[in-house]
Design a protein around this motif. Structure first.
Motif, PDB file in Angstrom:
ATOM      1  N   LEU A 137       0.848  -1.194   0.000  1.00 61.27           N
ATOM      2  CA  LEU A 137       0.000   0.000   0.000  1.00 61.27           C
ATOM      3  C   LEU A 137       0.879   1.239   0.000  1.00 61.27           C
ATOM      4  O   LEU A 137       2.009   1.214   0.514  1.00 61.27           O
ATOM      5  N   ALA A 138       0.378   2.325  -0.551  1.00 61.88           N
ATOM      6  CA  ALA A 138       1.111   3.587  -0.505  1.00 61.88           C
ATOM      7  C   ALA A 138       1.329   3.970   0.955  1.00 61.88           C
ATOM      8  O   ALA A 138       0.426   3.809   1.789  1.00 61.88           O
ATOM      9  N   ASN A 139       2.515   4.447   1.271  1.00 62.50           N
ATOM     10  CA  ASN A 139       2.815   4.853   2.647  1.00 62.50           C
ATOM     11  C   ASN A 139       1.946   6.035   3.047  1.00 62.50           C
ATOM     12  O   ASN A 139       1.760   6.975   2.275  1.00 62.50           O
ATOM     13  N   VAL A 140       1.446   5.980   4.266  1.00 61.53           N
ATOM     14  CA  VAL A 140       0.639   7.067   4.809  1.00 61.53           C
ATOM     15  C   VAL A 140       0.808   7.072   6.322  1.00 61.53           C
ATOM     16  O   VAL A 140       0.997   6.026   6.942  1.00 61.53           O
ATOM     17  N   THR A 141       0.768   8.266   6.893  1.00 65.55           N
ATOM     18  CA  THR A 141       0.840   8.431   8.344  1.00 65.55           C
ATOM     19  C   THR A 141      -0.394   9.186   8.811  1.00 65.55           C
ATOM     20  O   THR A 141      -0.797  10.165   8.180  1.00 65.55           O
ATOM     21  N   VAL A 142      -0.971   8.720   9.906  1.00 67.84           N
ATOM     22  CA  VAL A 142      -2.102   9.407  10.535  1.00 67.84           C
ATOM     23  C   VAL A 142      -1.584   9.933  11.859  1.00 67.84           C
ATOM     24  O   VAL A 142      -1.356   9.174  12.799  1.00 67.84           O
ATOM     25  N   SER A 143      -1.384  11.246  11.905  1.00 68.79           N
ATOM     26  CA  SER A 143      -0.856  11.838  13.136  1.00 68.79           C
ATOM     27  C   SER A 143      -1.915  12.647  13.886  1.00 68.79           C
ATOM     28  O   SER A 143      -1.737  12.948  15.058  1.00 68.79           O
ATOM     29  N   ASP A 144      -3.014  12.987  13.209  1.00 67.62           N
ATOM     30  CA  ASP A 144      -4.113  13.685  13.878  1.00 67.62           C
ATOM     31  C   ASP A 144      -5.090  12.617  14.353  1.00 67.62           C
ATOM     32  O   ASP A 144      -5.786  12.010  13.559  1.00 67.62           O
ATOM     33  N   LYS A 145      -5.141  12.359  15.609  1.00 67.16           N
ATOM     34  CA  LYS A 145      -5.756  11.220  16.301  1.00 67.16           C
ATOM     35  C   LYS A 145      -4.801  10.044  16.105  1.00 67.16           C
ATOM     36  O   LYS A 145      -3.778   9.984  16.716  1.00 67.16           O
ATOM     37  N   GLU A 178      -3.816   5.795  15.973  1.00 71.64           N
ATOM     38  CA  GLU A 178      -4.194   4.500  16.507  1.00 71.64           C
ATOM     39  C   GLU A 178      -4.700   4.642  17.939  1.00 71.64           C
ATOM     40  O   GLU A 178      -4.075   5.290  18.768  1.00 71.64           O
ATOM     41  N   ILE A 179      -5.819   4.003  18.196  1.00 67.69           N
ATOM     42  CA  ILE A 179      -6.395   3.997  19.539  1.00 67.69           C
ATOM     43  C   ILE A 179      -5.697   2.906  20.342  1.00 67.69           C
ATOM     44  O   ILE A 179      -5.607   1.760  19.910  1.00 67.69           O
ATOM     45  N   THR A 180      -5.193   3.275  21.502  1.00 68.83           N
ATOM     46  CA  THR A 180      -4.554   2.315  22.397  1.00 68.83           C
ATOM     47  C   THR A 180      -5.293   2.310  23.725  1.00 68.83           C
ATOM     48  O   THR A 180      -5.950   3.283  24.090  1.00 68.83           O
ATOM     49  N   LEU A 181      -5.156   1.201  24.439  1.00 71.79           N
ATOM     50  CA  LEU A 181      -5.808   1.050  25.741  1.00 71.79           C
ATOM     51  C   LEU A 181      -4.773   0.824  26.826  1.00 71.79           C
ATOM     52  O   LEU A 181      -3.811   0.086  26.633  1.00 71.79           O
ATOM     53  N   ASN A 182      -4.990   1.464  27.940  1.00 72.93           N
ATOM     54  CA  ASN A 182      -4.217   1.212  29.147  1.00 72.93           C
ATOM     55  C   ASN A 182      -5.264   0.972  30.221  1.00 72.93           C
ATOM     56  O   ASN A 182      -5.769   1.917  30.825  1.00 72.93           O
ATOM     57  N   GLY A 183      -5.610  -0.298  30.405  1.00 73.00           N
ATOM     58  CA  GLY A 183      -6.753  -0.603  31.255  1.00 73.00           C
ATOM     59  C   GLY A 183      -8.007  -0.138  30.543  1.00 73.00           C
ATOM     60  O   GLY A 183      -8.264  -0.525  29.407  1.00 73.00           O
ATOM     61  N   ASN A 184      -8.768   0.732  31.187  1.00 71.49           N
ATOM     62  CA  ASN A 184      -9.975   1.298  30.575  1.00 71.49           C
ATOM     63  C   ASN A 184      -9.716   2.661  29.944  1.00 71.49           C
ATOM     64  O   ASN A 184     -10.604   3.246  29.339  1.00 71.49           O
ATOM     65  N   ASP A 185      -8.506   3.175  30.109  1.00 73.10           N
ATOM     66  CA  ASP A 185      -8.162   4.489  29.559  1.00 73.10           C
ATOM     67  C   ASP A 185      -7.789   4.380  28.089  1.00 73.10           C
ATOM     68  O   ASP A 185      -7.063   3.481  27.677  1.00 73.10           O
ATOM     69  N   VAL A 186      -8.302   5.333  27.312  1.00 76.44           N
ATOM     70  CA  VAL A 186      -8.053   5.388  25.873  1.00 76.44           C
ATOM     71  C   VAL A 186      -7.033   6.473  25.588  1.00 76.44           C
ATOM     72  O   VAL A 186      -7.092   7.566  26.154  1.00 76.44           O
ATOM     73  N   ALA A 187      -6.092   6.164  24.702  1.00 79.41           N
ATOM     74  CA  ALA A 187      -5.107   7.147  24.255  1.00 79.41           C
ATOM     75  C   ALA A 187      -4.934   6.988  22.747  1.00 79.41           C
ATOM     76  O   ALA A 187      -5.389   6.002  22.158  1.00 79.41           O
ATOM     77  N   TYR A 188      -4.293   7.960  22.142  1.00 86.93           N
ATOM     78  CA  TYR A 188      -4.039   7.929  20.706  1.00 86.93           C
ATOM     79  C   TYR A 188      -2.552   8.073  20.469  1.00 86.93           C
ATOM     80  O   TYR A 188      -1.862   8.777  21.203  1.00 86.93           O
ATOM     81  N   LYS A 189      -2.065   7.383  19.431  1.00 87.22           N
ATOM     82  CA  LYS A 189      -0.671   7.551  19.036  1.00 87.22           C
ATOM     83  C   LYS A 189      -0.617   7.596  17.510  1.00 87.22           C
ATOM     84  O   LYS A 189      -1.483   7.013  16.829  1.00 87.22           O
ATOM     85  N   PRO A 190       0.371   8.280  16.956  1.00 83.11           N
ATOM     86  CA  PRO A 190       0.491   8.319  15.494  1.00 83.11           C
ATOM     87  C   PRO A 190       0.579   6.898  14.936  1.00 83.11           C
ATOM     88  O   PRO A 190       1.143   6.002  15.566  1.00 83.11           O
ATOM     89  N   TRP A 191       0.012   6.711  13.750  1.00 89.91           N
ATOM     90  CA  TRP A 191       0.008   5.409  13.092  1.00 89.91           C
ATOM     91  C   TRP A 191       0.493   5.570  11.662  1.00 89.91           C
ATOM     92  O   TRP A 191       0.191   6.571  11.007  1.00 89.91           O
ATOM     93  N   GLY A 192       1.236   4.592  11.182  1.00 96.57           N
ATOM     94  CA  GLY A 192       1.698   4.614   9.801  1.00 96.57           C
ATOM     95  C   GLY A 192       1.531   3.258   9.144  1.00 96.57           C
ATOM     96  O   GLY A 192       1.637   2.215   9.792  1.00 96.57           O
ATOM     97  N   SER A 193       1.283   3.283   7.855  1.00 98.50           N
ATOM     98  CA  SER A 193       1.075   2.048   7.110  1.00 98.50           C
ATOM     99  C   SER A 193       2.330   1.179   7.043  1.00 98.50           C
ATOM    100  O   SER A 193       2.235  -0.017   6.765  1.00 98.50           O
TER     101      SER A 193
END
Length: 186
Positions: A30-38, A40-55
């Motif tokens: 796939l063409a490379n792409v990065t999502v830095s606004d929001k 990947e959703i990550t979980l730490n217990g019940n807490d939700v966080a976001y981190k940059p994601w790239g293809s």
């Protein structure tokens, strides 16, 4: 009259080109792409966080990617595919579902609902990867249609094995499940 016919032909060409506009090619990455606004959703217990994601993080496991507009109708189009994946109980060490939600392509005023739905989906399927794309980065990089859903099957090297925009038929859902099973056996 000739102008109208010429205009109709030109518009028809544009529409048909747009209907198959994605740039995703079988047996290619796939063409490379990065999502830095929001991202990947990550979980730490019940807490939700976001981190940059790239293809570039996609290789490593066989995966089905579902890219959907942040609209109920787009989500529902390929719900049968998601249900079939859940029913297959694939080995999480070899397989992962990646859902990319284009929150930029949501009905005006529903952004908070789309975000909370994405977070809820991650909590319900913690082993799945969920990406919230607020700026249409993935849609634009891969040339996807607005207001739609696409299913992409990748082998463990990240190469495309299947792609379809729009609703999959029952036979296509079975084909994807069969291909996932075969790819995991390699």
């Amino acid at each position: 009259m000739k102008k109208i016919m010429l205009l109709s032909a030109v518009m028809g060409s544009l529409i048909s080109v747009n209907a198959f506009a994605h740039n995703i090619q079988p047996s290619q990455l796939l063409a490379n792409v990065t999502v830095s606004d929001k991202g990947e959703i990550t979980l730490n217990g019940n807490d939700v966080a976001y981190k940059p994601w790239g293809s570039t993080a996609l290789p490593g496991k066989v995966r089905v990617i579902q890219h959907i507009a942040g609209r109920s109708a787009a989500k529902e189009k390929n719900q049968a595919m998601i249900e079939a994946i859940k029913a297959a109980h694939f080995n999480q060490a070899k397989y992962q579902t990646t859902t990319i939600i284009n929150a930029d392509d949501a009905v005006v005023g529903t952004g908070m609902f789309v975000k909370s739905s994405a977070e809820k989906g991650k909590k319900e399927n913690a082993h799945s990867q969920v990406i919230l794309d607020d700026k249409s980065a993935v849609k634009n990089a891969w040339g996807l249609r607005e207001k739609d859903s696409v299913i992409i099957l990748l082998d463990k090297t990240g190469k495309v094995q299947f792609v379809k925009e729009g609703k999959l038929t029952d036979d296509e859902v079975k084909e994807v499940i069969s291909r996932v099973t075969a790819l995991m056996a390699k």
